[in-house]
Design a protein around this motif. Structure first.
Motif, mmCIF file in Angstrom:
data_model
loop_
_atom_site.group_PDB
_atom_site.id
_atom_site.type_symbol
_atom_site.label_atom_id
_atom_site.label_comp_id
_atom_site.label_asym_id
_atom_site.label_seq_id
_atom_site.Cartn_x
_atom_site.Cartn_y
_atom_site.Cartn_z
ATOM 1 N N HIS A 301 0.871 -1.185 0.000
ATOM 2 C CA HIS A 301 0.000 0.000 0.000
ATOM 3 C C HIS A 301 0.908 1.234 0.000
ATOM 4 O O HIS A 301 1.369 1.682 1.041
ATOM 5 C CB HIS A 301 -0.918 -0.028 1.231
ATOM 6 C CG HIS A 301 -1.855 1.142 1.301
ATOM 7 N ND1 HIS A 301 -2.473 1.550 2.456
ATOM 8 C CD2 HIS A 301 -2.284 1.996 0.347
ATOM 9 C CE1 HIS A 301 -3.225 2.618 2.213
ATOM 10 N NE2 HIS A 301 -3.123 2.894 0.931
ATOM 11 N N THR A 439 -4.640 2.904 -3.595
ATOM 12 C CA THR A 439 -6.019 2.799 -3.073
ATOM 13 C C THR A 439 -6.465 1.348 -3.246
ATOM 14 O O THR A 439 -7.230 1.048 -4.177
ATOM 15 C CB THR A 439 -6.963 3.724 -3.874
ATOM 16 O OG1 THR A 439 -6.791 3.421 -5.275
ATOM 17 C CG2 THR A 439 -6.650 5.181 -3.653
ATOM 18 N N GLU A 657 -16.569 3.524 -3.205
ATOM 19 C CA GLU A 657 -15.171 3.066 -3.187
ATOM 20 C C GLU A 657 -14.479 3.429 -4.499
ATOM 21 O O GLU A 657 -13.362 3.937 -4.511
ATOM 22 C CB GLU A 657 -15.147 1.537 -3.000
ATOM 23 C CG GLU A 657 -13.750 0.966 -2.959
ATOM 24 C CD GLU A 657 -13.699 -0.546 -3.200
ATOM 25 O OE1 GLU A 657 -12.592 -1.045 -3.451
ATOM 26 O OE2 GLU A 657 -14.753 -1.207 -3.160
ATOM 27 N N TYR A 660 -13.846 7.191 -4.790
ATOM 28 C CA TYR A 660 -12.681 7.558 -3.963
ATOM 29 C C TYR A 660 -11.391 7.179 -4.699
ATOM 30 O O TYR A 660 -10.482 7.998 -4.845
ATOM 31 C CB TYR A 660 -12.758 6.844 -2.603
ATOM 32 C CG TYR A 660 -11.540 7.097 -1.733
ATOM 33 C CD1 TYR A 660 -11.491 8.185 -0.867
ATOM 34 C CD2 TYR A 660 -10.425 6.262 -1.801
ATOM 35 C CE1 TYR A 660 -10.358 8.435 -0.094
ATOM 36 C CE2 TYR A 660 -9.294 6.499 -1.038
ATOM 37 C CZ TYR A 660 -9.265 7.592 -0.180
ATOM 38 O OH TYR A 660 -8.144 7.845 0.568
ATOM 39 N N ASP A 661 -11.334 5.904 -5.183
ATOM 40 C CA ASP A 661 -10.136 5.421 -5.894
ATOM 41 C C ASP A 661 -9.793 6.348 -7.049
ATOM 42 O O ASP A 661 -8.650 6.781 -7.193
ATOM 43 C CB ASP A 661 -10.370 4.018 -6.479
ATOM 44 C CG ASP A 661 -10.461 2.952 -5.401
ATOM 45 O OD1 ASP A 661 -10.192 3.289 -4.240
ATOM 46 O OD2 ASP A 661 -10.805 1.799 -5.710
ATOM 47 N N VAL A 664 -8.619 9.939 -5.992
ATOM 48 C CA VAL A 664 -7.291 9.939 -5.362
ATOM 49 C C VAL A 664 -6.219 9.632 -6.417
ATOM 50 O O VAL A 664 -5.155 10.246 -6.439
ATOM 51 C CB VAL A 664 -7.230 8.934 -4.189
ATOM 52 C CG1 VAL A 664 -5.801 8.717 -3.718
ATOM 53 C CG2 VAL A 664 -8.089 9.433 -3.035
ATOM 54 N N GLN A 665 -6.532 8.684 -7.323
ATOM 55 C CA GLN A 665 -5.563 8.326 -8.368
ATOM 56 C C GLN A 665 -5.311 9.504 -9.310
ATOM 57 O O GLN A 665 -4.174 9.782 -9.670
ATOM 58 C CB GLN A 665 -6.070 7.120 -9.176
ATOM 59 C CG GLN A 665 -6.045 5.798 -8.407
ATOM 60 C CD GLN A 665 -4.651 5.240 -8.212
ATOM 61 O OE1 GLN A 665 -3.685 5.689 -8.815
ATOM 62 N NE2 GLN A 665 -4.531 4.251 -7.340
ATOM 63 N N THR A 697 -7.190 12.652 1.894
ATOM 64 C CA THR A 697 -6.582 11.377 1.454
ATOM 65 C C THR A 697 -6.580 10.366 2.607
ATOM 66 O O THR A 697 -5.563 9.770 2.942
ATOM 67 C CB THR A 697 -5.143 11.584 0.905
ATOM 68 O OG1 THR A 697 -5.116 12.803 0.170
ATOM 69 C CG2 THR A 697 -4.718 10.464 -0.019
ATOM 70 N N TYR A 699 -7.529 7.033 3.526
ATOM 71 C CA TYR A 699 -7.987 5.728 3.030
ATOM 72 C C TYR A 699 -8.625 4.893 4.142
ATOM 73 O O TYR A 699 -9.676 4.291 3.952
ATOM 74 C CB TYR A 699 -6.824 4.950 2.389
ATOM 75 C CG TYR A 699 -7.249 3.581 1.907
ATOM 76 C CD1 TYR A 699 -7.863 3.431 0.668
ATOM 77 C CD2 TYR A 699 -7.079 2.442 2.698
ATOM 78 C CE1 TYR A 699 -8.291 2.184 0.225
ATOM 79 C CE2 TYR A 699 -7.508 1.197 2.270
ATOM 80 C CZ TYR A 699 -8.110 1.075 1.027
ATOM 81 O OH TYR A 699 -8.558 -0.160 0.600
#
Length: 814
Positions: A301, A439, A657, A660-661, A664-665, A697, A699
């Motif tokens: 991670h 993520t 989910e 969010y991924d 953030v990416q 950020t 997670y």
């Protein structure tokens, strides 16, 4: 004693088929070899040998095989074990896995070839169309069905061909064609009558009257000093002579041609020393090695831009030093273009790439190189289909961006998840597998927390650059205050201007392609819809056309409403094309680029755009989710997300989910090299908990919250899901079929059966769709559940009314 073989055929039928072979053939054949066999009345297929035995089939007379196609196995025993796991786990036929795994050049199928019957003389009995075909056969010895289609200009030609057969005018045969052609490069050398020492003077004297031929010979002797084989093409270019001149020299027995087989794709590159890792990367590498001692699977991670690729390269080098192969899986073809360059720098020619943008012949070459464990196929870089390659000595699998939905195959079968299939593949080979992501998917992170997988964190960016500053812009407020310019808020425009003034680059993200997803009549409110699917047509301004993104139907943009005739047509919503055009008007002196499915269609489409952006030829890049996946651009200081709400307001238990991924990416593309980047997210609801978690950020907070929801509503990782989809062009048939199926499933699984429901787009390509979802509780046996579903499916298929309905099973359908 009679000998038999069991074959896998590339058709969606569950069991294998038995064919008869002679004793000599049985001794020669091995598991994993291909044979050509006839199946049905006249069709020829390529079968794969699964077993060799002496038990005759009881239900039918075994046919003999047509021919053996291989001298040694094309598929390894470990591969067959992996295929059988995929077939059992994802509830599909072994033949479907076989068809998906092999490059199509290996799956030779027959083509019907038509020959003239010389005994037929009475052409007066033929119809016009039949006479055209018969006349064409007077000129050519044989015709294929494709040629008949082009001669007649019709798609339905079989009735005409059958008419000719009945009148005994033609005979037909099935012929198998080899599709793969090796690439041969033409080289040239002196004929054996001459030796290079004494021949030059004699030759030049001999050719005193042929000026061009003399030049060719002189050029040849000049190239001979390089001590390398001389390509015919190089000689032509060097001396400026034509191929005809060289041919005439070959005819005179002065030169001779010879051919060398070569691969179509070769990665050149010097091997350089690996980068020195910083202390955090060193620590992560040591931790990964430690977890590998006990666990087969480890999750890394690492936050965006923490230098995960550098950690991968160190691990890859260690595995290569042991003489083993490495599989590096990536979710998106766009990503391979960047990673190839980075890995080539370290590993030179040891890299091979395998994905769908490569041609059939190129994929065949990679397959053969992996099978023979050649030095040029030590590292395989590929998208999800690369898990099917014939590895013989696999030591490590790296699954980069493991959370990505692109790893899941939705159509056609096998509907596998490449990440899960890779974990099983690693187990079969006794290899280690590293899953990397900033993520991670909830299921993987859950497994790591439960101590099923090893877990390593890397939470410092490379070069200690801070994570980007994330700012939420309230679009609702901006509209009220009239501070919006098109689809841009004044704040976002100011940030773009600031970045451009500093000669920095900008990425803008909008997860819809085209100009506008909806065209609406202002008078009556009607929108043009696709005739084959239940969706409105997307407007593409560049071609001034409406297009369906499901079935590719397209038509010109109408001038007036088809319902009321009014010419007040308006566009609603916005896609990447509209953003690109607005930016060109707002920033006329800067170069704007766009990266979506429409601009990356060609084989090198990705490379061109990514290359131009890296070379700073593009100032602002607008794109869809292709941009969110691990790309590394050092000069990007600003990322803008134009409409965050569309990602969150989606009817799917993974919507939050995934939202969010993705955010953030995309944010992770900003400020990767020197200074802190900036991310601006435009939204109508800045107080949404997911957006707040993106802004910080955070997670773990997102993970805990989503996990609670999953437990409450019985979804993965606690419960397993199997989705059954029925499709047919008759709505009533699908409806009655799905209701019968629901009752049958409900009697077996009770309240764990959800449905029947119609999906958001309930008709695609004129097929109506209905879904049923089965949830499998943690303590319920997965194998028994699948067995029960198979029994119900067999009963469903036995009902004559339901037989034409397509019955699709999707295990882990998310």
């Amino acid at each position: 004693m009679s000998h038999f073989i069991d074959l896998i055929l590339p058709i969606p039928i569950q069991h294998t088929f038995t064919y008869a072979v002679s004793e000599e053939e049985a001794n020669f054949l091995q598991k994993g070899m291909r044979v050509a066999v006839s199946f049905g009345k006249s069709k020829m297929y390529t079968g794969l040998v699964l077993n060799i035995h002496t038990n005759a089939p009881t239900l039918y007379e075994a046919k003999e095989i047509h021919q053996i196609l291989d001298e040694k196995p094309l598929v390894t025993a470990r591969q067959l074990e992996h295929w059988q796991w995929i077939s059992n786990y994802y509830m599909c036929a072994l033949g479907e896995v076989y068809r998906a795994s092999l490059p199509s050049a290996f799956l030779l199928e027959s083509e019907t070839v038509i020959f003239k019957n010389d005994a037929f003389l009475d052409s007066a009995v033929l119809t016009d169309d039949e006479f055209l075909v018969f006349e064409a056969l007077q000129q050519q010895s044989q015709l294929t069905i494709h040629q008949v289609v082009s001669i007649l200009g019709k798609k339905k030609v079989m009735p005409i061909v059958n008419g000719l057969i009945k009148k005994s005018a033609i005979v037909i045969k099935e012929e198998i064609y080899e599709q793969y052609k090796p690439k041969l490069i033409k080289y040239i050398r002196l004929h054996k009558n001459y030796t290079s020492d004494d021949s030059l003077g004699n030759l030049l004297a001999e050719l005193s009257n042929a000026k061009k031929q003399r030049e060719a010979v002189l050029g040849f002797f000049q190239l001979l000093t390089t001590k390398k084989p001389i390509k015919a093409k190089d000689l032509e270019e060097r001396t400026g002579v034509s191929a005809t001149i060289l041919k005439s020299l070959v005819t005179k027995d002065i030169f001779e041609f010879y051919h060398i087989q070569t691969d179509r794709v070769q990665f050149k590159g010097e091997t350089n020393d690996l980068k020195v890792l910083n202390e955090f990367q060193e620590q992560a590498l040591a931790d990964i090695k430690e977890t590998f001692k006990e666990k087969e699977v480890t999750l890394l991670h690492g936050i965006t831009s923490s230098g995960k690729t550098e950690v991968y390269t160190k691990l890859i080098q260690e595995v290569l030093d042991q003489g083993k192969q490495v599989l590096f899986l990536l979710p998106e073809i766009a990503l391979t273009t960047q990673i190839i360059v980075r890995l080539q720098f370290y590993f030179g020619e040891q890299i091979s790439v395998f994905h769908s943008k490569y041609s059939i012949n190129e994929r065949v070459e990679v397959w053969n190189n992996v099978l023979e464990n050649k030095p040029k196929a030590r590292i395989i870089l590929g998208a999800r289909s690369a898990v099917f390659l014939p590895f013989s000595n696999l030591g490590l699998i790296v699954v980069d961006e493991e959370h990505e939905t692109s790893y899941k195959q939705f159509d056609p079968a096998p509907r596998y998840n490449a990440r899960d299939a890779a974990i099983v593949l690693a187990k079969i080979h006794g290899a280690k597998i590293l899953l990397g992501s900033a993520t991670p998917s909830l299921e993987t992170y859950f497994n790591a927390q439960q101590n099923k997988y090893g877990f390593v964190e890397l939470n410092r960016r490379h070069g200690n650059v801070q994570l980007p500053k994330i700012e939420l812009i309230n679009v609702k407020e901006k509209f009220k205050k009239k501070e919006m310019k098109g689809h841009f808020s004044d704040r976002l425009l100011a940030l773009i201007q600031e970045a451009l003034d500093l000669k920095e680059q900008v990425i803008l993200f909008q997860n819809r392609r085209g100009y506008s997803p909806v065209v609406e009549c202002k008078t009556c409110g009607v929108s043009p819809e696709c005739p084959n699917c239940d969706v409105t047509l997307t407007f593409h301004k560049f071609k001034n056309e409406l297009r369906c993104h499901y079935c590719n139907y397209q038509r010109a943009m109408p001038n007036s409403c088809g319902a009321c005739g009014s010419n007040t047509l308006d566009t609603k919503g916005f896609g990447t094309e509209q953003i690109e055009l607005e930016l060109k008007a707002l920033f006329p002196y800067f170069k704007i680029g766009r990266m979506d499915l429409d601009t990356t269609r060609g084989k090198h489409g990705y490379q061109k755009i990514i290359g131009a952006f890296e070379a700073k030829e593009i100032d602002v890049l607008v794109g869809t989710q292709m941009l969110s996946k691990g790309l590394d651009f050092e000069n990007v200081s600003l990322v803008g997300i134009l409409n965050a709400d569309t990602m969150l307001n989606f009817p799917d238990f993974r919507a939050h989910e995934r939202g969010y991924d993705m955010m953030v990416q995309v944010s992770g593309r900003a400020g990767r090299s020197k200074k802190q980047g900036h991310v601006a997210i435009q939204t109508y609801n800045p107080f949404h908990q997911i957006l707040q978690q993106v802004a910080t950020t955070n997670y773990t907070e997102m993970y805990k919250e989503q996990l609670q929801d999953r437990w409450q509503y019985k979804y993965p990782p606690y419960y397993r899901l199997i989705k059954i989809t029925l499709k047919h062009k008759d709505y009533i048939k699908v409806d009655s079929g799905v209701n019968w199926l629901f009752k049958a499933l409900y009697s077996s699984f009770g309240e764990h059966v959800l449905g029947p429901t119609a999906p958001v787009v309930s008709r695609i390509r004129n097929q109506y769709i209905k879904n049923i979802v089965i949830k499998i509780p943690p303590k319920q046996s997965l194998a028994n559940t699948k067995r029960q579903i198979t029994k119900i499916k067999n009963t469903f298929d036995a009902v004559a009314d339901f037989r034409p309905i397509r019955f699709i099973i999707d295990v882990d359908a998310y």
